[in-house]
Scaffold this motif. Structure first.
Motif, PDB file in Angstrom:
ATOM      1  N   SER A 262      23.547   9.486  40.073  1.00  0.00           N
ATOM      2  CA  SER A 262      24.221   8.251  39.696  1.00  0.00           C
ATOM      3  C   SER A 262      23.653   7.807  38.360  1.00  0.00           C
ATOM      4  N   VAL A 263      24.500   7.162  37.568  1.00  0.00           N
ATOM      5  CA  VAL A 263      24.105   6.715  36.233  1.00  0.00           C
ATOM      6  C   VAL A 263      24.219   5.200  36.178  1.00  0.00           C
ATOM      7  N   ASN A 264      23.109   4.543  35.846  1.00  0.00           N
ATOM      8  CA  ASN A 264      23.096   3.092  35.685  1.00  0.00           C
ATOM      9  C   ASN A 264      23.396   2.742  34.237  1.00  0.00           C
ATOM     10  N   PHE A 265      24.296   1.799  34.043  1.00  0.00           N
ATOM     11  CA  PHE A 265      24.651   1.384  32.695  1.00  0.00           C
ATOM     12  C   PHE A 265      23.660   0.374  32.150  1.00  0.00           C
ATOM     13  N   GLU A 266      23.303   0.566  30.883  1.00  0.00           N
ATOM     14  CA  GLU A 266      22.611  -0.414  30.079  1.00  0.00           C
ATOM     15  C   GLU A 266      23.517  -0.716  28.889  1.00  0.00           C
ATOM     16  N   PRO A 267      23.258  -1.794  28.145  1.00  0.00           N
ATOM     17  CA  PRO A 267      24.109  -2.067  26.988  1.00  0.00           C
ATOM     18  C   PRO A 267      24.237  -0.865  26.062  1.00  0.00           C
ATOM     19  N   GLY A 268      25.466  -0.438  25.814  1.00  0.00           N
ATOM     20  CA  GLY A 268      25.712   0.683  24.922  1.00  0.00           C
ATOM     21  C   GLY A 268      25.621   2.050  25.558  1.00  0.00           C
ATOM     22  N   THR A 269      25.253   2.131  26.841  1.00  0.00           N
ATOM     23  CA  THR A 269      25.172   3.429  27.499  1.00  0.00           C
ATOM     24  C   THR A 269      26.541   4.106  27.505  1.00  0.00           C
ATOM     25  N   ALA A 270      26.567   5.376  27.104  1.00  0.00           N
ATOM     26  CA  ALA A 270      27.796   6.161  27.092  1.00  0.00           C
ATOM     27  C   ALA A 270      27.652   7.335  28.047  1.00  0.00           C
ATOM     28  N   ILE A 271      28.642   7.515  28.910  1.00  0.00           N
ATOM     29  CA  ILE A 271      28.723   8.688  29.769  1.00  0.00           C
ATOM     30  C   ILE A 271      29.891   9.538  29.279  1.00  0.00           C
ATOM     31  N   PHE A 272      29.614  10.778  28.980  1.00  0.00           N
ATOM     32  CA  PHE A 272      30.630  11.742  28.552  1.00  0.00           C
ATOM     33  C   PHE A 272      30.702  12.792  29.654  1.00  0.00           C
ATOM     34  N   HIS A 273      31.838  12.929  30.320  1.00  0.00           N
ATOM     35  CA  HIS A 273      31.886  13.889  31.428  1.00  0.00           C
ATOM     36  C   HIS A 273      33.252  14.540  31.535  1.00  0.00           C
ATOM     37  N   LEU A 274      33.281  15.688  32.174  1.00  0.00           N
ATOM     38  CA  LEU A 274      34.546  16.353  32.457  1.00  0.00           C
ATOM     39  C   LEU A 274      35.352  15.485  33.418  1.00  0.00           C
ATOM     40  N   GLY A 275      36.621  15.290  33.114  1.00  0.00           N
ATOM     41  CA  GLY A 275      37.444  14.435  33.948  1.00  0.00           C
ATOM     42  C   GLY A 275      37.651  14.963  35.357  1.00  0.00           C
TER      43      GLY A 275
END
Length: 347
Positions: A262-275
């Motif tokens: 799981s990925v927790n968001f912080e300000p400006g966090t970007a997740i790039f992933h295969l759809g």
């Protein structure tokens, strides 16, 4: 005539101002504000929810958004020559080096700015700079306060704004928000997102697989959406960026069950992933979370779901890394040619 004081953007990336304008008794904006839109309810399969209302008023809403944009001088000030200004210094430097001199070393400079959380999932806090994100967030607040009815962003999220839609087969004859962000987001895709995809997901996509975008914002807040069920995106690659520059929230992580992360968001966090990777949003515990989401896909919404082989389909348009399952290998001259072809004569 009525007038309001001029304003200035925080960074110059997004410009919006109050300007002098003529007051019309029954402008498109006034008429649109009188509409009573249906409240979105479906949390799955809601793509065509209340389609009749939105189709009936499509032309009026398009005119209203354009009028609102003109009144407030609202637009994304991103062009071929300024597009890199929205990146962090680190990402800008790495990307420009890879474009101008595509080698294994310069490609590695891009990869090193992303954490590979799992195969097909990259996370970074070094994509867009805080000035761009703050300006975008302020611009969205202005749009949300326009009192113009806006359609749900997708079939699951009920709250947010559709920013841009590139799709020749679309049922909709008008660009979202009167086209205020359409060209800018297309330029961001061409000059930033496509090159990044070809580095990080070169084994999975070619330029034609990520030639168009569907961009929107999503909002999680108590009394609205607070979570999202497991799903796959209608994209070859998805970019998901948090816009909470100053306001805080708790919870609302993105979970990839099969990958057990799981990925927790912080300000400006970007997740790039295969759809194609299944994921869900865990419950929001406190506050409001706003994110920018960009779905990258092929022409007319085509979504590729299988990786390319080392040779075979697409070999004439080789990517920056074309080993069947290893996105971090670079293939010498072919990758350099691909970058140059991608950027064309502008770079």
């Amino acid at each position: 005539m009525s007038a309001q004081p001029q304003g200035r953007s925080l960074s110059g990336v997004i410009a919006f101002a109050f300007v002098v304008y003529a007051t019309a008794e029954s402008s498109s904006l006034d008429k649109a504000r009188e509409l009573v839109p249906p409240k979105p309810s479906a949390t799955k399969g809601g793509e065509t929810e209340d389609l009749g209302f939105w189709t009936k008023h499509m032309e009026l809403l398009d005119s209203a958004w354009k009028e609102f944009g003109l009144r407030h001088n609202l637009h994304l000030n991103v062009t071929n020559t300024t597009v890199f200004d929205i990146l962090t210094p680190e990402m800008r430097s790495a990307l420009v080096k890879a474009i101008n001199n595509p080698t294994e070393s310069t490609k590695r400079g891009i990869v090193n700015l992303w954490q590979e959380a799992a195969p097909g999932i990259y996370v970074s806090n070094k994509l867009f700079n805080s000035q761009f994100l703050l300006s975008l967030r302020n611009s969205l607040h202005l749009l949300q306060g326009s009192h113009i009815p806006s359609r749900r962003p997708n079939g699951m999220n009920r709250y947010g704004l559709i920013l841009a839609q590139e799709n020749e087969s679309s049922k909709f004859a008008y660009e979202p928000l009167g086209g205020l962000f359409q060209q800018a987001l297309a330029d961001i895709n061409t000059h930033i997102l496509q090159p990044l995809c070809l580095v990080l997901f070169g084994y999975f996509v070619r330029k034609r697989d990520i030639s168009e975008v569907y961009a929107f914002t999503i909002r999680y807040s108590h009394g609205e959406d607070i979570k999202l069920g497991e799903h796959r995106d209608a994209s070859a690659v998805t970019l998901n960026v948090n816009l909470n520059i100053h306001d805080t929230f708790q919870g609302s992580a993105v979970e990839f069950p099969a990958e057990k992360i799981s990925v927790n968001f912080e300000p400006g966090t970007a997740i790039f992933h295969l759809g194609r990777l299944r994921h869900r949003t865990l419950p929001l515990l406190k506050g409001t979370r706003d994110n920018l989401v960009v779905w990258l896909h092929g022409r007319n919404g085509f979504v590729r779901e299988a990786p390319y082989e080392t040779s075979g389909e697409g070999s004439g348009e080789n990517s920056a890394g074309n080993s069947g399952g290893n996105s971090r290998e670079i293939s010498g001259e072919n990758s350099g040619n691909n970058f140059r072809n991608l950027w064309g004569e502008n770079h």
